[in-house]
Scaffold this motif. Structure first.
Motif, mmCIF file in Angstrom:
data_model
loop_
_atom_site.group_PDB
_atom_site.id
_atom_site.type_symbol
_atom_site.label_atom_id
_atom_site.label_comp_id
_atom_site.label_asym_id
_atom_site.label_seq_id
_atom_site.Cartn_x
_atom_site.Cartn_y
_atom_site.Cartn_z
ATOM 1 N N MET A 213 30.447 34.586 27.244
ATOM 2 C CA MET A 213 29.374 35.534 27.503
ATOM 3 C C MET A 213 28.048 34.927 27.082
ATOM 4 O O MET A 213 27.922 34.426 25.974
ATOM 5 C CB MET A 213 29.659 36.803 26.674
ATOM 6 C CG MET A 213 28.745 37.958 26.919
ATOM 7 S SD MET A 213 27.274 37.970 25.865
ATOM 8 C CE MET A 213 27.964 38.431 24.286
ATOM 9 N N MET A 214 27.094 34.922 27.932
ATOM 10 C CA MET A 214 25.757 34.484 27.529
ATOM 11 C C MET A 214 24.699 35.231 28.329
ATOM 12 O O MET A 214 24.993 35.811 29.369
ATOM 13 C CB MET A 214 25.600 32.973 27.689
ATOM 14 C CG MET A 214 25.549 32.466 29.110
ATOM 15 S SD MET A 214 25.782 30.675 29.165
ATOM 16 C CE MET A 214 24.751 30.150 27.824
ATOM 17 N N LEU A 215 23.474 35.203 27.811
ATOM 18 C CA LEU A 215 22.390 35.868 28.512
ATOM 19 C C LEU A 215 22.250 35.291 29.917
ATOM 20 O O LEU A 215 22.309 34.079 30.096
ATOM 21 C CB LEU A 215 21.062 35.655 27.789
ATOM 22 C CG LEU A 215 20.788 36.444 26.524
ATOM 23 C CD1 LEU A 215 19.406 36.091 26.015
ATOM 24 C CD2 LEU A 215 20.889 37.940 26.785
ATOM 25 N N SER A 216 22.036 36.149 30.882
ATOM 26 C CA SER A 216 21.857 35.682 32.253
ATOM 27 C C SER A 216 20.663 34.741 32.353
ATOM 28 O O SER A 216 20.699 33.728 33.038
ATOM 29 C CB SER A 216 21.646 36.868 33.180
ATOM 30 O OG SER A 216 22.783 37.687 33.164
ATOM 31 N N ARG A 217 19.612 35.092 31.634
ATOM 32 C CA ARG A 217 18.414 34.241 31.688
ATOM 33 C C ARG A 217 18.716 32.851 31.141
ATOM 34 O O ARG A 217 18.229 31.841 31.643
ATOM 35 C CB ARG A 217 17.277 34.877 30.878
ATOM 36 C CG ARG A 217 16.021 34.029 30.822
ATOM 37 C CD ARG A 217 14.900 34.727 30.059
ATOM 38 N NE ARG A 217 15.317 35.166 28.743
ATOM 39 C CZ ARG A 217 15.378 34.360 27.686
ATOM 40 N NH1 ARG A 217 15.048 33.096 27.785
ATOM 41 N NH2 ARG A 217 15.762 34.821 26.522
ATOM 42 N N ALA B 14 21.720 31.396 31.128
ATOM 43 C CA ALA B 14 22.558 30.713 32.110
ATOM 44 C C ALA B 14 21.672 30.149 33.225
ATOM 45 O O ALA B 14 21.845 29.008 33.671
ATOM 46 C CB ALA B 14 23.586 31.691 32.685
ATOM 47 N N GLN C 24 20.649 26.966 22.509
ATOM 48 C CA GLN C 24 21.939 26.750 23.158
ATOM 49 C C GLN C 24 22.308 25.278 23.239
ATOM 50 O O GLN C 24 23.472 24.929 23.242
ATOM 51 C CB GLN C 24 21.901 27.296 24.599
ATOM 52 C CG GLN C 24 21.610 28.767 24.685
ATOM 53 C CD GLN C 24 22.830 29.600 24.357
ATOM 54 O OE1 GLN C 24 23.945 29.121 24.423
ATOM 55 N NE2 GLN C 24 22.608 30.845 23.975
ATOM 56 N N GLU D 71 30.718 27.916 28.168
ATOM 57 C CA GLU D 71 30.076 28.530 29.317
ATOM 58 C C GLU D 71 28.732 27.865 29.666
ATOM 59 O O GLU D 71 28.450 27.578 30.825
ATOM 60 C CB GLU D 71 29.881 30.014 29.038
ATOM 61 C CG GLU D 71 29.602 30.806 30.286
ATOM 62 C CD GLU D 71 29.471 32.300 29.990
ATOM 63 O OE1 GLU D 71 29.693 32.715 28.830
ATOM 64 O OE2 GLU D 71 29.144 33.047 30.930
ATOM 65 N N PHE E 63 27.349 25.920 33.234
ATOM 66 C CA PHE E 63 26.181 26.210 34.068
ATOM 67 C C PHE E 63 25.353 24.944 34.312
ATOM 68 O O PHE E 63 24.790 24.757 35.396
ATOM 69 C CB PHE E 63 25.334 27.335 33.467
ATOM 70 C CG PHE E 63 25.895 28.694 33.787
ATOM 71 C CD1 PHE E 63 25.723 29.242 35.050
ATOM 72 C CD2 PHE E 63 26.634 29.399 32.852
ATOM 73 C CE1 PHE E 63 26.263 30.477 35.372
ATOM 74 C CE2 PHE E 63 27.188 30.631 33.164
ATOM 75 C CZ PHE E 63 27.001 31.176 34.422
ATOM 76 N N LEU F 34 34.742 29.335 34.595
ATOM 77 C CA LEU F 34 33.900 30.471 34.195
ATOM 78 C C LEU F 34 34.636 31.792 34.390
ATOM 79 O O LEU F 34 34.549 32.693 33.562
ATOM 80 C CB LEU F 34 32.599 30.484 35.003
ATOM 81 C CG LEU F 34 31.521 29.496 34.574
ATOM 82 C CD1 LEU F 34 30.383 29.487 35.588
ATOM 83 C CD2 LEU F 34 30.980 29.849 33.189
ATOM 84 N N SER F 35 35.349 31.917 35.498
ATOM 85 C CA SER F 35 35.945 33.224 35.799
ATOM 86 C C SER F 35 37.412 33.304 35.408
ATOM 87 O O SER F 35 37.959 34.387 35.253
ATOM 88 C CB SER F 35 35.826 33.514 37.300
ATOM 89 O OG SER F 35 36.665 32.626 38.022
ATOM 90 N N TYR G 280 26.172 35.557 38.692
ATOM 91 C CA TYR G 280 25.999 35.445 37.245
ATOM 92 C C TYR G 280 24.603 35.737 36.735
ATOM 93 O O TYR G 280 24.422 36.078 35.578
ATOM 94 C CB TYR G 280 26.402 34.041 36.788
ATOM 95 C CG TYR G 280 27.890 33.813 36.889
ATOM 96 C CD1 TYR G 280 28.753 34.430 35.984
ATOM 97 C CD2 TYR G 280 28.427 33.001 37.885
ATOM 98 C CE1 TYR G 280 30.120 34.242 36.076
ATOM 99 C CE2 TYR G 280 29.789 32.802 37.983
ATOM 100 C CZ TYR G 280 30.635 33.429 37.080
ATOM 101 O OH TYR G 280 31.974 33.253 37.172
#
Lengths: 498, 335
Positions: free
Chosen positions: B1-5, B7, B105, B160, B164, B256-257, B314
């Motif tokens: 799980m990470m912030l979309s921004r 990623a 990150q 994760e 990306f 990822l999935s 994502y």
């Protein structure tokens, strides 16, 4: 490496064409942190003085370049927007550390604990019964007219009853060396990342200098901060999700926001990363929405929530204040602390200490005049060229007049400003701030300094030893703010007194 | 799980680093190409380098800025012009800005490498280096970027965030390889010259992708267009080939999935799985049946769709709307 060269003065005669950098150092009758007078070095500085005095200007230059390169490579910079080249500058770092012996630090620490305790009691009081106003200790109008007083939060209970969790209190020393409080920063004080980075940089460029001193470490600040943030979680929730809320990459303190998040191992979020649903705050993640419990926000009240405060704020999170009211999220610092670091309220802090704690302030205030008081007003107007005038709610060295260093036109401008809005101004005598040797143009010269310790108020009060020593690098200048040509130094608190 | 921004930034950091390296290769090889040509051809080509700009899809932004289309202006545009993201400086600057927003990150070494590379690239000394002899300059740029890739590979948590970066890197690389193969944008028009002269162009493509010796080892023959295309599109072991990149991309999506190969749980997986199958079960003749230009055109559209689908899945899921706002509208003073 020059380090090994400079270590052995006895083997062979080293030709020294340049004079040792401390030769000709003058104190100009200011209180100097290193020198009692031009001949005598304070005992706790003597080893540092000897070591640094042994280096040639070239060797010192080389160390300085190492330090500068280290800041540049780490990207600890700010962008100069005046040209289009994207030029980046570092905040100047001075090589000579400032030393505070244990006994002095104990005094400072006790004073800061006393002060933050009183400030938090004050905030609780004015957002509840307002006893201090009822008892006439502080005239009511000063609170009512305060720009940062948040009426909307009357009667609201903050988690663990702590308002100011993180406080940066600026201290200066006068010509007798006494520590005085210049101001409190009780909203989003910045600069603590420099405390940690300065230490690390000095260790890189002068590794041996630390060996002779017992210097108390500062690296645990992020850990202490994280403990504090977890401690204030809503309903005492165990293992809360903590995030640092930043205005974004273009903010001049972004490096610090990112640094603290990284060191604590928590997310750094911008307003647009957060969303509020049913009074709960979530982050937008690659796995959908994830709840957030505690936000260390580096955004001022005004910009925090466009639904409640400034509607034009693009930085904030719509609905976050509602979630805060509902008790589903904790904020550090709490909303409404700005009334306590208002420069007019500062005047009353000694009274708060007396009122709530029945103690005398351990760290006195700088003598202060309130333009809104009749007698003070007259004094201020009669003595403007001698005084330092500050706007009540400004930060960063803006909205400030240093009388002795100002032109007639600037003084006239402030005279008008004070006339128009006396509540918004205070004045203080121009202090002969203490000075510290700094390495400037191949030699050591005295420059004025202050000290900003960082106070954390959680389960207990904890203060990392020292803080940020800021330096007014311009000759004769008294303004230490980074936005006004200031730099900084590593600050050592010793295990002992020498 | 990470912030979309976050990623998003990691993905674009991966893309821009890869792009910077590819541009460096492209400009370098094309500059070298001229040295191998008979002088009448070399002169003609040096005056018109527009094809290189067109290959990168930057015709418009180039024409806004420059009148001449010669080697010098195009090189300037593709190396030092920071006003668009398809120059080396522009890409690296964008990669660095993305890295800056996700410093918590990535590791310190990664950040310092990208930061140092950028600071060097915009320094006077880099410019002097380039003017002294561009070969050494490009070597240095490539080394700096490869070092970054190596550091990323060896020090970053392969979680994760790393995936990306890989998505961005492999999608960008596949895209660049397909652009290089698009014969519409060759500097040497194969129709205008003898087959022997045209070979220079194909050799240049192999050099751009570091595939010259790989080709020799695999085919041990003269350079033939079909074989070059086969190597760069369908060789599953060659790291710059489209198939290799799409395989890696597909693997990242599945890590990822958690969805197994052969199935899909979102549009990105569906599209990458389809393209991968198409590449796996085609010969070069099948693939290039409509002509190389048309085939590459189609492939770029497919790659673009995968990129969009990754965003959709994502970064900007439609289930909660995203209001992209300028970062700073109103400033606040620092305490």
């Amino acid at each position: 490496m020059p380090a090994s060269k400079s270590k052995s003065p006895k083997t062979g005669r080293t030709p020294t064409p340049e004079p040792p950098p401390f030769e000709g150092y003058v104190t100009d009758a200011f209180f100097d942190e290193m020198f009692v007078d031009e001949k005598r070095v304070r005992p706790f500085y003597s080893r540092l003085h000897k070591r640094m005095g042994r280096l040639t200007p070239d060797q010192l230059q080389e160390r300085r370049q190492m330090a500068d390169a280290s800041f540049l490579n780490q990207g600890i910079t700010f962008t100069v927007y005046s040209d289009n080249q994207g030029t980046e500058r570092i905040f100047p770092f001075d090589l000579v550390p400032r030393i505070i012996p244990a006994k002095e630090w104990a005094h400072i620490e006790a004073g800061l604990v006393q002060r933050i305790t009183a400030l938090n009691l004050f905030l609780h009081d004015i957002y509840h019964n307002q006893n201090i106003l009822r008892d006439g200790v502080i005239p009511r109008r000063f609170v009512d007219e305060g720009k940062h007083f948040r009426r909307e939060f009357m009667g609201f209970n903050v988690p663990r009853n702590i308002y100011i969790h993180i406080c940066g209190t600026d201290l200066v020393r006068d010509d007798s060396g006494e520590y005085l409080v210049l101001e409190d920063n009780a909203r989003c004080p910045s600069g603590v990342s420099y405390v940690l980075e300065n230490r690390q940089t000095l260790k890189r460029v002068f590794p041996h200098i630390f060996e002779e001193y017992g210097v108390r470490p500062v690296e645990h600040y992020p850990e202490e901060l994280l403990n504090l943030l977890k401690y204030i979680a809503p309903h005492g929730k165990p293992n809360p999700t903590v995030a640092v809320l930043t205005p974004g990459i273009h903010n001049s303190a972004y490096f610090e926001h990112s640094f603290l998040a990284r060191q604590m191992g928590v997310e750094i979020v911008e307003g647009r990363d957060l969303v509020v649903e049913d009074d709960h705050v979530f982050m937008r993640t690659t796995r959908g929405l994830q709840a957030v419990d505690v936000v260390y926000r580096r955004i001022d009240d005004d910009f925090l929530d466009p639904l409640v405060f400034r509607p034009d704020s693009m930085l904030g999170v719509p609905g976050i204040v509602g979630a805060y009211r509902a008790g589903n999220i904790s904020l550090a610092n709490s909303i409404g602390t700005g009334i306590a670091d208002d420069k007019v309220m500062y005047y009353f802090v000694p009274r708060m200490i007396k009122y709530y704690l029945d103690q005398d302030p351990i760290l006195p205030n700088v003598p202060t005049y309130l333009a809104s008081e009749k007698e003070d007003y007259k004094y201020i107007m009669d003595n403007l060229p001698k005084l330092v005038v500050k706007a009540a709610n400004e930060a960063g060295g803006y909205g400030m007049l240093v009388g002795p260093h100002s032109t007639k036109a600037e003084i006239a401008r402030f005279r008008k400003l004070i006339q128009d809005d006396p509540r918004n101004y205070i004045a203080q005598p121009t202090l002969a701030l203490s000075r510290h040797p700094c390495f400037i143009n191949d030699t050591f010269e005295g420059r004025h300094i202050d000290l900003r310790p960082y106070v954390l108020y959680g389960e207990k009060v904890s203060i990392i030893p020292g803080g940020l020593t800021r330096v007014a690098l311009k000759k004769g200048s008294l303004v230490v703010n980074s936005s006004q040509g200031g730099g900084s130094k590593d600050t050592w608190v010793l295990e002992g007194d020498e | 799980m990470m912030l979309s921004r976050v990623a998003d930034s990691l993905y674009w950091m991966g893309r821009y680093v890869e792009r910077a390296e590819n541009i460096a290769r492209t400009v370098n090889v094309n500059q070298q190409l001229i040295l191998d040509l008979p002088s009448h051809q070399a002169n003609r080509i040096a005056k018109d380098w527009f094809a290189v700009v067109a290959a990168l899809g930057e015709e418009e932004s180039f024409l806004e800025r420059y009148k001449k289309r010669d080697m010098d202006t195009v090189s300037e545009f593709l190396i030092f012009d920071r006003s668009h993201p398809s120059s080396i400086v522009g890409s690296l600057s964008a990669a660095r800005e993305n890295a800056r927003t996700v410093r918590e990150q990535i590791t310190t070494e990664m950040w310092e490498q990208i930061n140092r590379s950028y600071l060097w690239l915009i320094s006077k000394s880099a410019r002097q280096f380039y003017e002294k002899g561009s070969y050494e300059f490009f070597q240095r740029v490539k080394k700096a970027l490869q070092l970054f890739q190596g550091i990323t590979e060896s020090v970053m948590l392969h979680g994760e965030g790393w995936e990306f970066i890989q998505l961005g890197k492999h999608l960008e690389r596949a895209d660049m390889t397909s652009r290089l193969l698009d014969e519409e944008y060759f500097l040497i028009r194969t129709a205008d010259c003898t087959p022997a002269e045209a070979l220079n162009q194909w050799l240049a493509i192999l050099r751009c992708t570091n595939a010259r010796l790989v080709y020799q080892r695999l085919y041990a023959s003269m350079v033939e267009p079909t074989k070059v295309a086969e190597l760069l599109l369908l060789n599953g072991l060659f790291p710059r080939s489209v198939e290799f990149c799409i395989y890696q991309l597909d693997q990242s999506l599945r890590r990822l999935s958690g969805v197994m190969p052969g199935r899909f749980s979102n549009r990105a997986e569906k599209l990458s799985g389809r393209l991968l199958s198409e590449l796996s079960f085609s010969t070069i003749e099948d693939l290039c049946e409509p002509g190389l230009h048309a085939a590459m055109d189609k492939m770029q559209v497919q790659l673009g769709d995968i990129g969009e689908a990754i965003m959709e899945t994502y970064i900007h899921p439609t289930s909660h709307q995203v209001t992209a706002s300028p970062l700073v509208a109103v400033g606040q003073p620092q305490q």
